[in-house]
Design a protein around this motif. Structure first.
Motif, PDB file in Angstrom:
ATOM      1  N   LEU A   1     146.412  64.767  64.094  1.00  0.00           N
ATOM      2  CA  LEU A   1     147.551  65.571  63.702  1.00  0.00           C
ATOM      3  C   LEU A   1     148.505  65.898  64.830  1.00  0.00           C
ATOM      4  CD1 LEU A   1     146.977  68.885  61.822  1.00  0.00           C
ATOM      5  CD2 LEU A   1     148.563  68.573  63.538  1.00  0.00           C
TER       6      LEU A   1
ATOM      7  N   LYS B   1     152.479  64.892  64.963  1.00  0.00           N
ATOM      8  CA  LYS B   1     153.569  66.060  65.030  1.00  0.00           C
ATOM      9  C   LYS B   1     154.316  65.631  65.954  1.00  0.00           C
ATOM     10  CE  LYS B   1     153.032  70.938  65.585  1.00  0.00           C
ATOM     11  NZ  LYS B   1     153.900  71.344  64.187  1.00  0.00           N
TER      12      LYS B   1
ATOM     13  N   ILE C   1     150.379  70.803  58.875  1.00  0.00           N
ATOM     14  CA  ILE C   1     151.134  70.027  60.223  1.00  0.00           C
ATOM     15  C   ILE C   1     152.515  70.562  60.615  1.00  0.00           C
ATOM     16  CG2 ILE C   1     152.549  68.471  58.935  1.00  0.00           C
ATOM     17  CD1 ILE C   1     151.897  66.436  61.094  1.00  0.00           C
TER      18      ILE C   1
END
Length: 215
Positions: free
Chosen positions: A27, A31, A65
């Motif tokens: 994640l 990101k 996210i």
């Protein structure tokens, strides 16, 4: 009555922690890589994690996210700490169900996270909290053998009064006497019983035959 000997498989605890750590690492990486395009970041992340083991939907993944790094770090710490703590002393199937209920109540009571965060946390923990306490069959059998070795045989010495004349035999007493050769079934009794059965069948056949003949 011997309680089984249990053992804890700590490798499962390590695997669960690793699964959560890698989930948040992916994640964080996505990101960081797509920080310039939030919409593309959401779509890519939802696509990559669409078959996640936690049951998170595409909408939940996109919202997840979008959270800031501090919130994601908080969620990761919650998920890892709660999972490790509940698996550290081992849990079996029943204890797992009880633990999940306790965890849900604990998460619900936290004031520093939103309802969305709580829902995600419950799904994350439910996905990695697994049984890691099992029966050690070898040690359990050894324990049973030790207990069996302490049991002395029940011995009736010759001349010992076992039952008074006229006492009604219990099933256990009958089995014991028969196995010891005290009660012996008579051959004549067996023949008499068979003859009685044959006579009963002949009588019934005769009644049926007469009924069919006259009616």
């Amino acid at each position: 009555e011997v309680e089984p000997v249990m053992y804890v498989d700590f490798s499962k605890q390590v695997e669960s922690k690793k699964s959560l750590t890698e989930f948040f690492a992916r994640l964080s990486e996505i990101k960081s890589d797509y920080s310039d395009d939030a919409e593309l970041m959401k779509k890519i992340y939802a696509g990559i994690e669409r078959k996640n083991i936690y049951g998170l939907t595409s909408e939940e993944l996109m919202t997840l996210i979008s959270l800031n790094n501090d919130k994601l770090s908080l969620l990761q710490n919650y998920a890892v700490d709660i999972t490790v703590e509940n698996m550290s002393s081992g849990i079996d199937e029943i204890e797992k169900l009880e633990a999940l209920t306790t965890i849900r109540n604990y998460i619900e009571a936290q004031s520093d996270i939103s309802e969305f965060d709580k829902n995600v946390l419950n799904k994350l923990i439910s996905g990695v909290l697994v049984e890691n306490k099992f029966v050690d069959q070898v040690k359990t059998n050894q324990k049973i053998d030790i207990e069996l070795s302490k049991i002395e045989d029940v011995v009736y010495k010759k001349g010992t009064l076992f039952l008074q004349k006229g006492t009604v035999l219990s099933e256990d007493n009958y089995i014991l006497l028969k196995s010891g050769g005290v009660i012996v079934e008579s051959t004549w009794d067996s023949i008499t019983m068979k003859l009685g059965l044959i006579m009963t069948l002949v009588m019934l056949w005769g009644i049926l035959h007469l009924y069919l003949t006259f009616f």
